[in-house]
Scaffold this motif. Structure first.
Motif, short mmCIF file in Angstrom:
data_model
loop_
_atom_site.label_atom_id
_atom_site.label_comp_id
_atom_site.label_asym_id
_atom_site.label_seq_id
_atom_site.Cartn_x
_atom_site.Cartn_y
_atom_site.Cartn_z
N ASN A 621 0.90 -1.26 0.13
CA ASN A 621 -0.16 0.08 0.10
C ASN A 621 0.87 1.02 0.03
N GLN A 622 1.08 2.01 -1.08
CA GLN A 622 2.00 2.93 -1.29
C GLN A 622 1.20 4.07 -2.04
N ASN A 623 0.11 4.04 -1.68
CA ASN A 623 -0.74 5.03 -2.16
C ASN A 623 -0.31 6.65 -1.64
N MET A 624 -0.51 7.62 -2.50
CA MET A 624 0.12 9.11 -1.81
C MET A 624 -1.10 9.73 -1.20
N HIS A 625 -0.84 10.23 0.00
CA HIS A 625 -1.84 11.00 0.65
C HIS A 625 -0.95 11.78 1.35
N ARG A 626 -1.84 12.88 2.13
CA ARG A 626 -1.31 13.96 3.15
C ARG A 626 -1.43 13.74 4.44
N LEU A 627 -0.57 13.68 5.05
CA LEU A 627 -0.83 13.55 6.58
C LEU A 627 -1.15 14.68 7.52
N GLY A 628 -1.89 14.48 8.43
CA GLY A 628 -2.25 15.60 9.37
C GLY A 628 -1.22 15.55 10.46
N ILE A 629 -0.45 16.38 10.71
CA ILE A 629 0.74 16.32 11.78
C ILE A 629 0.82 17.47 12.67
N LEU A 630 0.73 17.40 13.99
CA LEU A 630 0.92 18.38 14.99
C LEU A 630 2.03 18.65 15.28
N PRO A 631 2.68 19.58 14.92
CA PRO A 631 3.93 19.83 15.34
C PRO A 631 4.27 20.12 16.76
N LYS A 632 5.52 19.85 17.16
CA LYS A 632 5.77 19.98 18.49
C LYS A 632 7.19 20.76 18.47
N PHE A 633 7.72 21.13 19.80
CA PHE A 633 8.80 21.76 19.93
C PHE A 633 10.06 21.04 19.21
N PRO A 634 10.61 21.85 18.37
CA PRO A 634 11.71 21.01 17.59
C PRO A 634 12.66 20.10 18.27
#
Length: 710
Positions: A621-634
């Motif tokens: 399963n290599q389908n392209m899609h956008r992830l929802g990512i919650l940024p953290k303190f680097p």
């Protein structure tokens, strides 16, 4: 005028170029003795010397040759990067140099105003690569042929560059120019039928390139069209021609009007230069110089475009636009369109989008803050753009391995600078393993000579790539050639849902190739340092809670290939993604929403190319899609490269079972590397960005931040 590639100085031609012209009727060349003996910085070329090509300082695997300073080998990239500021300052004088060299053309009785159109080759071009293709530059309305002057040096390293000069008083018709270029193209194609010929056309020259391509579909042409005048009917220049016919002096209207439209957006120039790290004082000085240059060179433009010539060129533009548009259906050539968003002479951005829809093999690049004379602005380097857009090839078909030209130090700096803050924020820790098993900080344990195959874990969204590729180059002068998803390279139809290919220019410029067994074979055969992620997009776009989990296929895809070339295999792990961001909306969440599920499936259909279709389950399963990512303190990124595994002489790896055993061992080593880093980072006193910033504030922003004890 048939051109056979031999060059000499024509009488009166300026000494900034060499002239490419046909031989005399006797078949012998007759250069002017007086000119040939003149002392100058540009040498006369013979047929033998122009066709004999020299190589650059790149060694077999693409690296620059190491330099010895006081008995010590020095990474040439570190040395060369120090010179890039001087190169940049030189390029900032481009507009003034253009006018100065144009003035020299005008002063030369043969080169400036008289005689028929002719080819010349700038002698400030660098030494070419072996088997370099021919690039023909077709100028815009000015006709002088110096529109590429800021790009001569870099283009000359990878192309055999000829520029077309159309003298001021020449009245060759558009069709006559088409036939002139056509004869040259056919002659050079006859000499080198296996090489492509590049046509770089600017405004009027773009129409010329399209016309030649339409009339010669059997010749392998690559077109680069800069603000093409195929949209002349919508131009603000349209009403200028009738006014010029009735007005006695062009200085009163036509020339100042064109000058007022020729420059880009000064604010955009300031922003671009600031992003490159150019000091503010230098930016202001550069802008003030340009502000003085244009009005002080009105006499040059007046000489290049007197009233009769300007009227002739405007009428030619009308004919050229109609001719090119009526033949677009016959253009089959690979085409790259460069469009300026602030072109006040032509609606170039809109035209670029139209040509992208009409031409079958077309890509578009848009520069929103640039004016009509895009090639004279300090926006991009044309050679870098051609390489990054995967338009550079030396044969009939694209070969991502043999056609690859590594970025120069200046090109690398332009790629590196936009990522500088990100690299500073994550403050990467790189660990490697020496032959005796000792773990050291840095990359001393990485084999210098290839072939080497790096096999590891693909971090979330591939965040680990920029620090890793940069450190390998700056510390060890090693280019990592990554095997990447096909979405970075190909489109089976016009882009609608997929991200534009321009987003991936940097990846291609830094050496990424489409993942395939053939490309892996070629890379290992060329003794490259190859980067392979068996988990591919499935790991980089993992689901919630799946960080650091490997999704490798069941088959040992790469082990037997590596053994065939005796490649060293270096397993590695990377951690830190969980300190940088957290997946909150993943693939499974999106597939539960009907319209997002339809969108993901539509993207897969538009791509037209699937990877690992033979695999079952999650790996397939290599389908392209956008992830929802919650940024953290680097957080901080940690890399651990395990001890290289030798495959040279291991003939038993030809057996599939033995190869699979090693494959499982490599996978286990990668998991151990990840486990080691996860454990050790807990003892890193500088894992938090605040601690790192405090250390750098005390010791300098470029100082190496300490980490845990090894």
């Amino acid at each position: 005028m048939a051109v056979n590639g031999a060059c000499f100085f024509a009488a009166g031609f300026p000494t900034t170029v060499r002239c490419c012209a046909k031989p005399s009727s006797s078949g012998k060349f007759k250069p002017n003795p007086a000119v040939a003996n003149t002392t100058r910085r540009f040498a006369v070329s013979t047929e033998e010397s122009i066709t004999t090509e020299t190589t650059t300082d790149f060694v077999e695997d693409g690296r620059l040759k190491n330099k010895v300073v006081e008995g010590e080998n020095i990474n040439p990239y570190v040395l060369e990067l120090e010179k890039t500021e001087l190169e940049y300052k030189s390029s900032r004088k481009s507009l003034n140099d253009y006018f100065e060299e144009s003035r020299n053309f005008i002063k030369s009785s043969g080169g400036g105003v008289g005689g028929p159109p002719r080819w010349f080759s700038p002698l400030d071009c660098g030494s070419r690569l072996n088997n370099s293709p021919l690039l023909l530059y077709l100028p815009g309305i000015d006709g002088v042929g110096l529109g590429l002057r800021t790009h001569h040096s870099t283009l000359g390293k990878i192309f055999n560059l000829w520029c077309l000069h159309i003298p001021v008083k020449d009245r060759t018709s558009f069709l006559g120019l088409v036939k002139l270029v056509e004869r040259t193209v056919r002659s050079e194609n006859h000499r080198s039928p296996s090489k492509p010929i590049y046509l770089v056309g600017e405004s009027l020259g773009a129409c010329l390139a399209l016309a030649v391509a339409a009339r010669n579909p059997d010749i392998d042409l690559v077109l680069v069209l800069v603000n093409p005048a195929t949209c002349f009917e919508k131009s603000q220049l349209q009403p200028l021609a009738p006014l010029l016919e009735i007005m006695p002096f062009q200085h009163q209207f036509g020339l100042p009007y064109i000058l007022s439209l020729m420059t880009g957006d000064p604010l955009k120039m300031v922003i671009d230069n600031a992003r490159k790290g150019v000091p503010l004082l230098e930016i202001v000085e550069g802008l003030s110089q340009d502000a003085v240059v244009i009005p002080s060179n009105l006499d040059v433009l007046a000489a290049l475009l007197p009233r009769e010539t300007l009227l002739w060129k405007l009428n030619m533009l009308k004919v050229a636009s109609k001719f090119a548009n009526s033949h677009l259906h016959a253009v089959k050539a690979q085409t790259l369109v460069l469009s300026s968003g602030r072109d006040q002479l032509l609606p170039s951005e809109e035209e670029g989008q139209r040509l992208n829809r009409v031409l079958p093999k077309c890509q578009n690049r848009s520069y929103s803050g640039s004016g009509h004379f895009l090639l004279l602005e300090d926006v991009f380097d044309l050679a870098t753009l051609i390489k990054g857009s995967a338009f550079y090839r030396r044969g009939a078909h694209q070969d991502y391995v043999s056609d690859y030209v590594p970025p120069t130090p200046l090109e690398f700096k332009q790629i590196y600078e936009p990522n500088r803050l990100f690299l500073l924020a994550i403050s990467s820790v790189m660990l490697s393993t020496l032959e005796d098993g000792k773990i050291v900080r840095g990359l001393a344990g990485i084999p210098s000579e290839g072939p080497v195959l790096f096999v590891g874990y693909h971090m979330l969204m591939g965040f680990e790539l920029a620090p890793m590729v940069s450190n390998f180059l700056l510390e060890r002068n090693i280019f990592l050639r990554g095997l990447a998803h096909p979405v970075l390279f190909i489109r089976t139809q016009k882009e609608r849902l997929l991200p534009p290919l321009s987003q991936f220019d940097t990846f291609r410029a830094m050496g990424a190739v489409p993942v395939s067994g053939t490309n892996l074979y070629k890379l290992l055969a060329s003794k490259a340092h190859v980067l392979l992620y068996p988990g591919g997009g499935r790991e980089a776009s993992h689901r919630k809670g799946e960080q650091y989990k490997l999704f490798w296929p069941e088959q040992s895809e790469f082990v037997r290939m590596a053994a065939r070339f005796g490649a060293k295999i270096v397993p590695f792990g990377v951690v830190g993604e969980d300190d940088f961001g957290e997946v909150v909306f993943d693939y499974d969440d999106q597939m539960r929403i009907p319209f997002l599920r339809d969108y993901i499936e539509a993207v897969a259909d538009e791509l037209g190319v699937r990877v690992r279709t033979e695999e079952d389950g999650e790996v397939g399963n290599q389908n392209m899609h956008r992830l929802g990512i919650l940024p953290k303190f680097p957080g901080r990124f940690y890399y651990y490269f395990g001890k290289p595994i030798e495959t040279e002489g291991m003939h038993e790896l030809r057996d599939r079972e033995k190869a699979h055993e090693l494959y499982l061992q490599i996978k286990s080593e990668v998991e151990k590397c990840i486990g080691f880093l996860k454990e050790k980072r807990e003892t890193d006193p500088y894992r938090n960005i605040l601690a790192r910033l405090s250390y750098q504030a005390t010791n300098g922003s470029t100082s190496e931040v300490p980490t845990f004890d090894i």
